[in-house]
Design an enzyme around this catalytic site. Sequence first.
Site, short mmCIF file in Angstrom:
data_model
loop_
_atom_site.label_atom_id
_atom_site.label_comp_id
_atom_site.label_asym_id
_atom_site.label_seq_id
_atom_site.Cartn_x
_atom_site.Cartn_y
_atom_site.Cartn_z
N SER A 1 4.31 1.09 8.58
CA SER A 1 4.08 0.17 7.32
C SER A 1 5.13 -0.31 6.67
CB SER A 1 3.19 0.88 6.23
OG SER A 1 1.69 1.08 6.75
N SER B 1 1.52 -4.43 7.77
CA SER B 1 0.54 -3.77 6.93
C SER B 1 -0.36 -2.96 7.74
CB SER B 1 -0.34 -4.97 6.56
OG SER B 1 -1.51 -4.70 5.85
N GLY C 1 3.60 5.27 9.48
CA GLY C 1 4.89 5.28 8.98
C GLY C 1 5.78 3.94 9.54
N ASP D 1 -0.87 -7.45 0.43
CA ASP D 1 -0.08 -6.10 0.68
C ASP D 1 1.25 -6.27 0.91
OD1 ASP D 1 0.22 -3.41 1.52
OD2 ASP D 1 -0.65 -3.49 3.57
N HIS E 1 0.86 -1.21 -0.02
CA HIS E 1 0.02 0.00 -0.17
C HIS E 1 0.72 1.29 0.02
CE1 HIS E 1 0.50 -0.29 4.68
NE2 HIS E 1 0.52 0.90 4.29
#
Length: 388
Positions: free
Chosen positions: A342, A357, A340, A260, A232
Amino acid sequence: MKHATPLRAAVAALLLTVGLGAVHAGVASAVPLPEPAAAPSAAAPSASAGLLDAMRRDLGLTASQAEERLSAEKAAAAVEETARQAAGGAYGGSWYEPSTGRLVVAVTDHAEEAEVRALGADTRLVRHSAAALDRAKARLDTLGAPAGVAGWHVDPRTNSVVVTVVHTEREAPAVRAFVDRARADGLVTVAETAQAPRTYAAGTVGGDPYYTGNVRCSIGFSVYGGFVTAGHCAQAGAAVRGWDGSAMGTFQGSSFPGNDYAYVGIHSGWWTVPVVLGWGTIPDQLVRGSAEAPVGASICRSGSTTHWHCGTVLAKNETVNYSQGAVHQMTKTSVCAEGGDSGGSFLSGDQAQGVTSGGWGNCSSGGQTWFQPINEILSRYGLTLHTA
């Protein structure tokens, strides 16, 4: 890691030989983290003072309890696949039980219990096989869920498919209709959560991240030729800037929603190292493989916003219903995260588990976070994990 100065090269060499010094993320920029074939055998679990302290803080364990748990979890992970094969069609799932320090294997046939126990696992007799539960869960994946449904997964401990709904939305007509349809085969139970999950991408802020457009994310794990992260964060073809703002690489592949995960190929001015940053909380951690930890095992996460936090594996193969669409085959944890983080690294001992994720909550009040398993990502893109 970027080729920049002799000093950075010297530090990189030090990381590759000892891998323990806490280093600025700019030096190990193949490991900082954004937001949201058989696995290698597990090496001895890391038990540095910093790791034990993080487990004490986040799991409420003493140093000796944390060391014992890491050793027991390693043994449980080694038994899990063999026990699955021994149980055959009677296999009903498995999980690590912290109270006993052993793997528990659910079976639908009493006749299979002795063989499984001989491998060093405990058993529990259940009604439904893992295959039947997986089929029920796959049926839910085709239904299309409203926003008030947070996700669903197979739970071996309750021998059911658990549908999780947002507490305040449970009585909403669309949610009730989905739950009613889900319960049609009699294998579904319903749980509640305080908040819906969301991805953990963030706007550009300071720190040691990587950037794409105005989004900041975190590097997950080094692979030969680049690194893996969350899908993403950007689409294939997007340019990536490193911690210092310079050109770092390009998204070679990306999938979200549905999955993802993403793969970033790096430029010749950068290189990779098998290290995950400890951010000064613990020493930087060497990555030695990707043996999958069982449900119930302890797990830790590194991210560019909230740095290093630990928790436990709550569920596997969960479908998470984000506002952007459902994501499948996710692992649910009790670890906190924030915007942040992720794409960041999930580790169990020194074994890579997956990339961050999304989730709900924060690292002040707590929450839950999901990750996409690393072995699926490696297989999807034909990548080789960079290990020590």
